[in-house]
Design a protein around this motif. Structure first.
Motif, mmCIF file in Angstrom:
data_model
loop_
_atom_site.group_PDB
_atom_site.id
_atom_site.type_symbol
_atom_site.label_atom_id
_atom_site.label_comp_id
_atom_site.label_asym_id
_atom_site.label_seq_id
_atom_site.Cartn_x
_atom_site.Cartn_y
_atom_site.Cartn_z
ATOM 1 N N ASN A 15 0.811 -1.217 0.000
ATOM 2 C CA ASN A 15 0.000 0.000 0.000
ATOM 3 C C ASN A 15 0.843 1.265 0.000
ATOM 4 O O ASN A 15 0.327 2.348 -0.284
ATOM 5 N N VAL A 16 2.130 1.130 0.292
ATOM 6 C CA VAL A 16 3.054 2.258 0.146
ATOM 7 C C VAL A 16 3.595 2.311 -1.280
ATOM 8 O O VAL A 16 3.709 3.382 -1.877
ATOM 9 N N LEU A 17 3.897 1.140 -1.827
ATOM 10 C CA LEU A 17 4.444 1.095 -3.186
ATOM 11 C C LEU A 17 3.476 1.666 -4.213
ATOM 12 O O LEU A 17 3.893 2.359 -5.149
ATOM 13 N N VAL A 18 2.173 1.378 -4.067
ATOM 14 C CA VAL A 18 1.226 1.903 -5.054
ATOM 15 C C VAL A 18 1.189 3.426 -5.022
ATOM 16 O O VAL A 18 0.896 4.068 -6.040
ATOM 17 N N GLN A 19 1.510 4.017 -3.884
ATOM 18 C CA GLN A 19 1.560 5.476 -3.809
ATOM 19 C C GLN A 19 2.723 6.020 -4.633
ATOM 20 O O GLN A 19 2.611 7.066 -5.272
ATOM 21 N N GLN A 20 3.855 5.301 -4.619
ATOM 22 C CA GLN A 20 4.994 5.730 -5.436
ATOM 23 C C GLN A 20 4.650 5.638 -6.919
ATOM 24 O O GLN A 20 5.009 6.513 -7.712
ATOM 25 N N ALA A 21 3.951 4.558 -7.294
ATOM 26 C CA ALA A 21 3.567 4.386 -8.698
ATOM 27 C C ALA A 21 2.597 5.481 -9.140
ATOM 28 O O ALA A 21 2.759 6.081 -10.213
ATOM 29 N N SER A 22 1.587 5.753 -8.324
ATOM 30 C CA SER A 22 0.594 6.773 -8.700
ATOM 31 C C SER A 22 1.219 8.159 -8.739
ATOM 32 O O SER A 22 0.858 8.993 -9.585
ATOM 33 N N GLN A 23 2.165 8.419 -7.848
ATOM 34 C CA GLN A 23 2.855 9.710 -7.853
ATOM 35 C C GLN A 23 3.649 9.890 -9.153
ATOM 36 O O GLN A 23 3.660 10.976 -9.743
ATOM 37 N N PHE A 24 4.289 8.818 -9.598
ATOM 38 C CA PHE A 24 5.042 8.868 -10.847
ATOM 39 C C PHE A 24 4.104 9.112 -12.030
ATOM 40 O O PHE A 24 4.428 9.878 -12.945
ATOM 41 N N LEU A 25 2.935 8.458 -12.020
ATOM 42 C CA LEU A 25 1.964 8.649 -13.107
ATOM 43 C C LEU A 25 1.427 10.078 -13.123
ATOM 44 O O LEU A 25 1.200 10.656 -14.198
ATOM 45 N N LEU A 26 1.229 10.657 -11.949
ATOM 46 C CA LEU A 26 0.792 12.059 -11.895
ATOM 47 C C LEU A 26 1.849 12.992 -12.476
ATOM 48 O O LEU A 26 1.521 14.010 -13.091
ATOM 49 N N GLU A 83 -9.308 12.592 -12.378
ATOM 50 C CA GLU A 83 -9.994 12.634 -11.087
ATOM 51 C C GLU A 83 -9.013 12.858 -9.936
ATOM 52 O O GLU A 83 -9.296 13.612 -8.998
ATOM 53 N N CYS A 84 -7.850 12.187 -9.989
ATOM 54 C CA CYS A 84 -6.848 12.367 -8.932
ATOM 55 C C CYS A 84 -6.311 13.789 -8.939
ATOM 56 O O CYS A 84 -6.124 14.400 -7.874
ATOM 57 N N ASP A 85 -6.087 14.315 -10.123
ATOM 58 C CA ASP A 85 -5.601 15.689 -10.244
ATOM 59 C C ASP A 85 -6.634 16.665 -9.695
ATOM 60 O O ASP A 85 -6.298 17.614 -8.968
ATOM 61 N N ARG A 86 -7.897 16.433 -10.024
ATOM 62 C CA ARG A 86 -8.966 17.296 -9.513
ATOM 63 C C ARG A 86 -9.047 17.226 -7.989
ATOM 64 O O ARG A 86 -9.165 18.257 -7.312
ATOM 65 N N CYS A 87 -8.960 16.001 -7.450
ATOM 66 C CA CYS A 87 -9.039 15.820 -6.003
ATOM 67 C C CYS A 87 -7.896 16.532 -5.291
ATOM 68 O O CYS A 87 -8.094 17.205 -4.266
ATOM 69 N N LEU A 88 -6.689 16.409 -5.825
ATOM 70 C CA LEU A 88 -5.524 17.060 -5.211
ATOM 71 C C LEU A 88 -5.679 18.580 -5.230
ATOM 72 O O LEU A 88 -5.391 19.259 -4.228
ATOM 73 N N ARG A 102 -4.788 4.922 -5.167
ATOM 74 C CA ARG A 102 -4.505 3.490 -4.998
ATOM 75 C C ARG A 102 -5.026 2.701 -6.198
ATOM 76 O O ARG A 102 -4.330 1.858 -6.762
ATOM 77 N N ASN A 103 -6.253 2.982 -6.610
ATOM 78 C CA ASN A 103 -6.836 2.295 -7.756
ATOM 79 C C ASN A 103 -6.102 2.623 -9.047
ATOM 80 O O ASN A 103 -5.961 1.762 -9.925
ATOM 81 N N LEU A 104 -5.633 3.852 -9.152
ATOM 82 C CA LEU A 104 -4.894 4.257 -10.351
ATOM 83 C C LEU A 104 -3.684 3.354 -10.570
ATOM 84 O O LEU A 104 -3.448 2.867 -11.687
#
Length: 711
Positions: free
Chosen positions: A467-478, A539-544, A567-569
């Motif tokens: 659950n920490v690793l997926v945050q790194q992946a989503s941050q990179f995608l953003l 959606e993630c960009d809007r939420c942030l 997380r889902n991203l």
């Protein structure tokens, strides 16, 4: 992403069939023959296509070693904690002496294919033994080879004689995920040209170190590097001698202990350590990226602190890549047991004359076949990621970190951070489904599914909590979204997210299928996934932005957008990348038609089954009516029916010999009842009155005699 680069097809179909028959033995005859005869393909041919001749030969050598050497035979009784450790130690010693001779030399120098085969084979057998060996002979040795401009020849050469056993010392009692906050210190003393290692408090105690509890002589220690001027230069790694190889006792200044019993992997001696102003030579510092001069000046080829920190931990991606293969191995092993059991176990029927194998029931197939498709898809893609990382590492060592390699490094990091959670969670859920589909017999220890489940559990948290690793992946995608928004081209050497460049068109897509047949094209699922990822990025960009607009700091804003979004991203991104590569792989025209057809069905099933989990998101703009969702689910059921007669043979492709699988309900001949009963009657104490009961009966008799005498 090179379409056909990673296939093993070099011969004509007829030549491959002959080679497959020569390389692979026939399976024993029995109740499973009925399904095997109905399979649409030759399992030996499929195995050769997927693994290649060289890796099949390596597998055969490993199976021969494990089945012919009595030391590697599984004991016919339960072992105590101490006995489990002793057996793992003896097997490790034997393996260290013979394996490289058996397989033709150092596996690190043979490319990634042999290492993956080694991982899968020994994972099928015993993960404790594999991890003990891999930590010392792969991870430790690899870092000795690649992380320093100094050649630690004495350490490297002595490893071949088993005199030296290595470990990796990263995690601390107080910190696991937030590695920047590790507290172990390495303070340079210019007067002696030494570093002084110290764990200044209880929280800085190194822990969860595999091989350290009882065995390791040397460790790669991660510590905060301080120069004599008191400046901290961040996390660096050092090769440190911990124990005297002759006595296995720690050196003065080092305290080492064992972490005791765990949920699983109890043959592996995880340990903890503290350093008390322990002095090590200046040359102990791995200096490929940074160094300290004899006078105490810090020098580095990377000036940016954050980039240097990332580069220092880049080797951890290799560990995550290996864990992807470990996860799929666990899933495959459990599926072999459950599917074979399902093909033999008979319950109920349309009339009283005959009971049907439970594999004939739609629900049983629906519960297991999607996991078979997932195991194949993730295994094929996982191998590609491992091979890509290996090629990247070789290129980096040979030519340095070029701008192209830096871009590739980021993509590999993102993929490993997303795919490790996907593979781990998929295997976790699939193993549990396998346990339940085997009913009560699946609960037996001798069925082995419980052991697979317990050993697998560690994959969800070590080398990065999922659950920490997926945050790194989503941050990179953003970050890629930011590049797109700023008019920069999104660069993706492995083509895993280059579709972000066409984001506007991807967001205009709609699901317009009107029949199940249309859904049998994986492109339909890939288009849906591209929409999903682009939609979630927006959606993630809007939420942030909404969170920051409320006055929330960026750290808290990112944290507040995790559930249902970031997380889902990351998970959906991993599913898309897996499906995309698997689809390219099975589209190779050189793959023989008979195995290509079954692989394409698996590809479609994996895509549709994975997509079905995200129906709620699809309703946010990609589908407009329930009819589309019904078609997806009808297609899944249809594919499960089409693959019914192929499932046993699909599992035969990756099934180890019975002695290695070690499951009474997963035997290759299908004689599960004979196997269960045979093991039950051989189990020590099966027909004995236990000593505690005898003692109780004697005590009761003595009490009765005393009462009688008083009367």
């Amino acid at each position: 992403m090179d379409k056909f680069r990673k296939t093993n097809v070099t011969l004509s179909p007829s030549e491959m069939r002959l080679l497959a028959e020569r390389l692979l033995p026939d399976l024993p005859s029995g109740p499973l023959d009925a399904y095997r005869k109905k399979a649409s393909f030759n399992w030996k041919l499929l195995k050769l296509v997927l693994e290649g001749e060289a890796n099949v030969a390596i597998e055969t050598k490993i199976w021969t070693l494990l089945t012919e050497d009595p030391l590697f035979h599984h004991p016919n009784k339960g072992l105590s904690h101490s006995e489990t450790r002793r057996l793992a130690f003896l097997r490790f010693k034997k393996l260290s002496v013979i394996i490289e001779r058996l397989l033709g030399g150092n596996l690190l120098l043979q490319g990634n294919g042999p290492q993956i085969t080694f991982t899968r084979c020994f994972g099928m057998y015993d993960w404790s033994l594999y991890i003990k060996y891999a930590l010392s002979h792969f991870v430790f040795r690899y870092m000795i080879m690649t992380s320093s401009q100094r050649y630690h020849s004495e350490i490297y050469d002595r490893m071949e004689s088993e005199d030296i056993v290595g470990c990796l010392m990263l995690t601390e009692l107080g910190h696991g995920s937030n590695l920047k906050k590790l507290q172990t210190k390495a303070v340079y003393d210019a007067s002696t040209e030494e570093f002084v290692l110290d764990t200044p408090n209880l929280e800085s105690t190194k822990c969860w170190v595999g091989n350290l509890g009882q065995h390791a002589t040397h460790g790669i220690v991660y510590a905060q590097l301080y120069t004599p001027d008191g400046v901290c230069h961040g996390l660096h790694s050092f090769v440190v001698q911990l124990r005297d190889p002759r006595t296995r006792l720690p050196y003065p200044g080092v305290t080492i202990g064992d972490m005791g019993s765990k949920i699983g992997l109890n043959g592996l001696d995880n340990g903890f350590a503290q350093f008390h102003h322990y002095r090590i030579p200046r040359d102990s510092l791995f200096n490929r990226l940074s160094d300290v001069t004899p006078e105490g000046k810090f020098v580095s080829s990377i000036k940016n602190d954050n980039r240097r920190f990332g580069a220092a931990l880049a080797n951890l991606s290799a560990g995550r890549c290996a864990i992807i293969c470990m996860c799929t191995t666990n899933l495959l092993k459990a599926l072999v047991i459950a599917v074979r059991y399902s093909g033999v176990r008979r319950q109920f029927g349309p009339d009283e004359s005959e009971e049907l194998p439970i594999w004939e029931y739609q629900l049983q197939r629906w519960r297991l076949l999607p996991y078979i498709s997932a195991a194949y898809a993730i295994h094929v893609f996982g191998k590609y990621i491992c091979e890509s990382f290996y090629d990247y590492s070789v290129e980096s060592v040979a030519r340095g970190n070029s701008p192209e390699n830096k871009i590739l490094s980021g993509e590999l990091h993102c993929l490993s951070c997303a795919l490790k959670p996907l593979s781990g969670w998929t295997a976790r859920d699939g193993i549990q489904e396998c346990r339940e589909t085997c009913g009560g017999h699946g609960y037996l220890t001798i069925a082995r599914i419980g052991d697979i489940r317990n050993d697998h559990d560690a994959n969800l948290t070590y080398e990065g909590d999922n659950n920490v690793l997926v945050q790194q992946a989503s941050q990179f995608l953003l970050l890629q979204l930011r590049n797109k928004q700023m008019g920069r081209k999104v660069s993706s050497p492995l083509n895993s997210f280059d579709f972000i460049n066409d984001m506007d068109n991807n967001l205009k897509r709609k699901l317009t299928v009107t029949s199940v047949d249309e859904l049998m094209n994986p492109k339909i699922c890939l288009d849906a996934y591209k929409w999903l990822i682009c939609h979630l990025l927006v959606e993630c960009d809007r939420c942030l932005k909404e969170e920051i607009g409320k006055g929330v700091d960026p750290f808290t804003a990112f944290s507040n957008c995790q559930a249902y979004r970031l997380r889902n991203l990351a998970v959906i991104f991993a599913e898309h990348a897996t499906l995309q590569y698997f689809q390219l792989y099975v589209s190779n025209p050189s793959i023989p038609r008979e195995v290509c057809d079954v692989l394409r069905r698996l590809c479609c099933l994996y895509g549709l089954w994975s997509l079905d989990k995200h129906v709620a998101f699809l309703y946010e703009g990609y589908v407009s009516t329930p009819a589309s969702v019904r078609l997806i689910r009808e297609a899944i059921i249809c594919l499960c029916s089409e693959l019914k007669d192929d499932a046993i043979s699909l599992m035969d492709v990756y099934a180890p010999p019975d002695l290695v699988l070690n499951s009474v309900i997963g035997v290759a001949d299908g004689q599960i009842y004979k196997s269960i009963y045979g093991q039950l009657v051989r189990w020590p104490g099966t027909f004995e009155v236990p000593s505690f009961m005898t003692e109780d009966l004697n005590h009761s008799a003595d009490s009765s005699d005393n009462v009688s005498s008083k009367l």
